[in-house]
Design an enzyme around this catalytic site. Structure first.
Site, PDB file in Angstrom:
ATOM      1  N   ASP A  40      14.797   1.270  -3.112  1.00 51.26           N
ATOM      2  CA  ASP A  40      13.649   0.915  -3.946  1.00 51.26           C
ATOM      3  C   ASP A  40      12.893  -0.221  -3.246  1.00 51.26           C
ATOM      4  OD1 ASP A  40      12.065   1.471  -6.136  1.00 51.26           O
ATOM      5  OD2 ASP A  40      12.924  -0.141  -7.313  1.00 51.26           O
ATOM      6  N   ARG A  68       2.867  -1.394  -0.600  1.00 49.09           N
ATOM      7  CA  ARG A  68       3.260  -2.528  -1.433  1.00 49.09           C
ATOM      8  C   ARG A  68       3.596  -3.772  -0.616  1.00 49.09           C
ATOM      9  NH1 ARG A  68       7.178   0.317  -6.017  1.00 49.09           N
ATOM     10  NH2 ARG A  68       5.644   1.843  -6.743  1.00 49.09           N
TER      11      ARG A  68
HETATM   12 CA    CA Z   1      12.536  -2.213  -7.993  1.00 46.98          CA
END
Ligand code: CA
Length: 437
Positions: free
Chosen positions: A255, A311
Site C-alpha cells: 500500500d 502520490r
Molecule cells: Ca495506506
C-alpha cells in the site's frame, strides 16, 4: 551582569571549549554522532508547531534500548505505551519472524484452506460478478491475513524516538504504525518491503476493480507531532512492477510508503528517500472524512521521490508545504503523476525539481480530483523553470475545474528555502537513511 547570567555565560564558554576539544579529538573514521536524543529544530515545519517534537528525548536510561531482532523491538515498543523511550535499531530486523527469530513466509501464515489459485477462481469477475468477495476463500484470506498482521504491524506509542544505528539499520517487512499517539521521531532507518501475502480483490474500486494491500511501511493515523527524517522507504526486493496481472489489474503487494490519515496533524518529513513504489504518500484518505478539516498539516522538504508511480503526495484537506524536494522518474519506469490535489487541499509547493524521461511532460506532474487550488513557484522541470499551475490549467482535459493559486495560507515554519537546482543536488547527496551528517 547577574550571577545567573555569568554562570550561564561561563557554562556556554565551557561547552564551546569542550566542543572544540571534541572536534580536535575526533579520529578520521569517527563513529557517527549519537542522534538518539535529537529533537526537531524550532522552525522545522509543521511538527515544530504547538510545542514542537521531542520524541523520546526525555527517556531515562532504563528506557533506552538497542534492538537487533523483532522480539527485542516488540519488547522495546512496549505495546505502544507513552513512556518516553528511545529505540535504536542495529543491523537488519525482519518483521516476518516467529518468536524464535525464524523467518515466516506466506505459506506459514496461510490457514483455513486459502489458496491464491482458488481465490482467483472464486472471485473471477466473469463468473462472480462485481459483488464484494465473500464466502470460504475470502474468509480464509482474512484469517491468513490476520496471522501476518499480528507479526508485522508494530505500534509506536507517544514520546518515542526510533533511530537506526550507523548506516545500515533496516526494518524489513514491517508496517510501523503511529495511531492516536503524539510526539514521535523516526530517523536514519531503512524501511523495506511491507509485503502483503494476502491482497484482497475490490471489484468496485476505480471502475475496473483493483487489488488492495493492507500495509504502509509507515502509517500515521490520528498521530500528532511526528518528525520523520532521513528514512529510506521502498519495496526493495519485491517490486510491484514484477507482480503478475490478475483480473486485468496489477496484483499490488504494497500500500503506501508513508500514509498520513485519520486526523493526523503537525508532521514534518525531511531528508528522506521514497523509492521503487507505486502509491508513495497519501495525506487524507477520504473525501468524506470531514474530521480531517483543519488537520493533516504536513511539511515535506528535502525528500527524494525516485521511481514512484503516484502520490508524492496526494492530499485531501491538509495545508501541506512541499519545498525543495527532488523527483526522479527513471527511463522505463511507470509514472502517473507526482502532486495529487484533492478535496479541500492546500498544497504550497516551492522550488521542487523534477527529472523525467521525454515521454513525461510537465502537464503530467499534477493531477486533480476535485481540487480547487495549488500554489507553486520555483519549479524546475528537466532543468527548466516551469509554471505547473498554468500548465495544469491549459492542459487538463476539462473533467476537472481549473485550479487557482490561492490555497488560503502561507507557510511560516520552515528552514531556508533553497533554489530547486541547489536542493536537487543536496537531496541527491544527503537524503535517506545512513546519511545524517
Ligand atoms: Ca495506506
Amino acid at each position: 551582569m547577574s550571577t545567573r547570567t555569568r554562570t550561564r555565560t561561563r557554562a556556554r564558554r565551557l561547552a564551546v571549549a569542550l566542543g572544540l576539544l571534541g572536534l580536535l579529538c575526533v579520529p578520521a573514521h569517527a563513529e557517527a554522532r549519537d542522534i538518539s536524543r535529537d529533537t526537531l529544530a524550532a522552525d522545522d515545519g509543521w511538527a515544530a508547531a504547538d510545542g514542537g517534537t521531542t520524541g523520546g528525548a526525555a527517556a531515562d536510561d532504563a528506557h533506552v534500548h538497542t534492538v537487533t531482532d523483532r522480539a527485542g523491538l516488540v519488547r522495546a515498543l512496549d505495546g505502544g505505551s507513552d513512556t518516553p523511550k528511545i529505540i535504536k535499531i542495529a543491523g537488519t530486523i525482519d518483521a516476518n519472524t516467529d518468536d524464535d527469530g525464524d523467518h515466516l513466509d506466506c505459506a506459514d501464515y496461510t490457514t483455513g484452506g486459502y489458496s491464491p489459485k482458488k481465490y482467483l477462481a472464486a472471485y473471477d469477475p466473469r463468473t462472480w460478478g462485481a459483488a464484494k468477495p465473500s464466502g470460504e476463500q475470502e474468509e480464509a484470506r482474512q484469517a491468513s491475513a490476520a496471522r501476518q498482521a499480528e507479526r508485522i504491524e508494530l505500534e509506536v506509542g507517544s514520546n518515542t524516538t526510533i533511530v537506526g544505528l550507523g548506516s545500515s539499520a533496516v526494518l524489513k517487512g514491517a508496517s510501523l504504525q503511529v495511531k492516536n499517539a503524539d510526539n514521535v521521531i523516526v530517523r536514519n532507518l531503512e524501511l523495506r518491503d511491507a509485503y502483503d501475502c494476502f491482497p484482497v480483490w475490490q471489484p468496485n474500486t476505480g471502475g475496473l476493480g483493483d487489488w488492495k494491500s493492507a500495509y504502509d511501511t509507515l502509517w500515521l493515523s490520528g498521530a500528532t507531532h511526528v518528525w520523520v527524517d532521513h528514512i529510506t522507504a521502498s519495496d526493495q526486493s519485491h517490486p510491484d512492477a514484477e507482480e503478475p496481472t490478475h483480473f486485468a489489474r496489477n496484483y499490488l503487494r504494497h500500500d503506501g510508503l508513508l500514509d498520513i490519515t485519520g486526523g493526523s496533524d503537525l508532521v514534518t518529513v525531511s531528508w528522506s528517500r521514497f523509492a521503487d513504489h507505486d502509491k508513495a504518500m497519501l495525506i487524507g484518505n477520504s473525501d468524506s472524512a470531514t474530521g480531517d478539516r483543519g488537520r493533516l498539516r504536513v511539511t515535506l522538504h528535502h525528500n527524494e521521490f525516485t521511481s514512484v508511480v503516484q502520490r508524492a503526495p496526494r492530499v485531501r484537506f491538509g495545508q501541506v508545504h512541499v519545498y525543495n524536494n527532488r523527483y526522479v522518474v527513471p527511463e522505463g519506469s511507470e509514472y502517473r503523476y507526482s502532486l495529487g490535489v484533492s478535496t479541500e487541499s492546500g498544497v504550497y509547493a516551492e522550488n521542487n525539481a523534477f527529472t523525467t524521461p521525454s515521454h513525461v511532460e510537465a502537464a503530467d506532474l499534477v493531477k486533480s480530483w476535485n481540487g480547487s487550488a495549488l500554489h507553486q513557484t520555483g519549479t524546475l522541470f528537466n532543468g527548466y523553470p516551469v509554471d505547473l499551475l498554468a500548465i495544469y490549467n491549459s492542459y487538463n482535459s476539462g473533467s476537472e475545474r481549473d485550479l487557482t493559486a490561492d490555497v488560503g495560507w502561507t507557510p511560516a515554519l520552515h528552514g531556508t528555502v533553497d533554489s530547486a537546482a541547489r536542493a536537487d543536488r543536496e537531496v541527491a547527496r544527503g537524503a535517506g537513511a545512513g546519511r545524517i551528517r
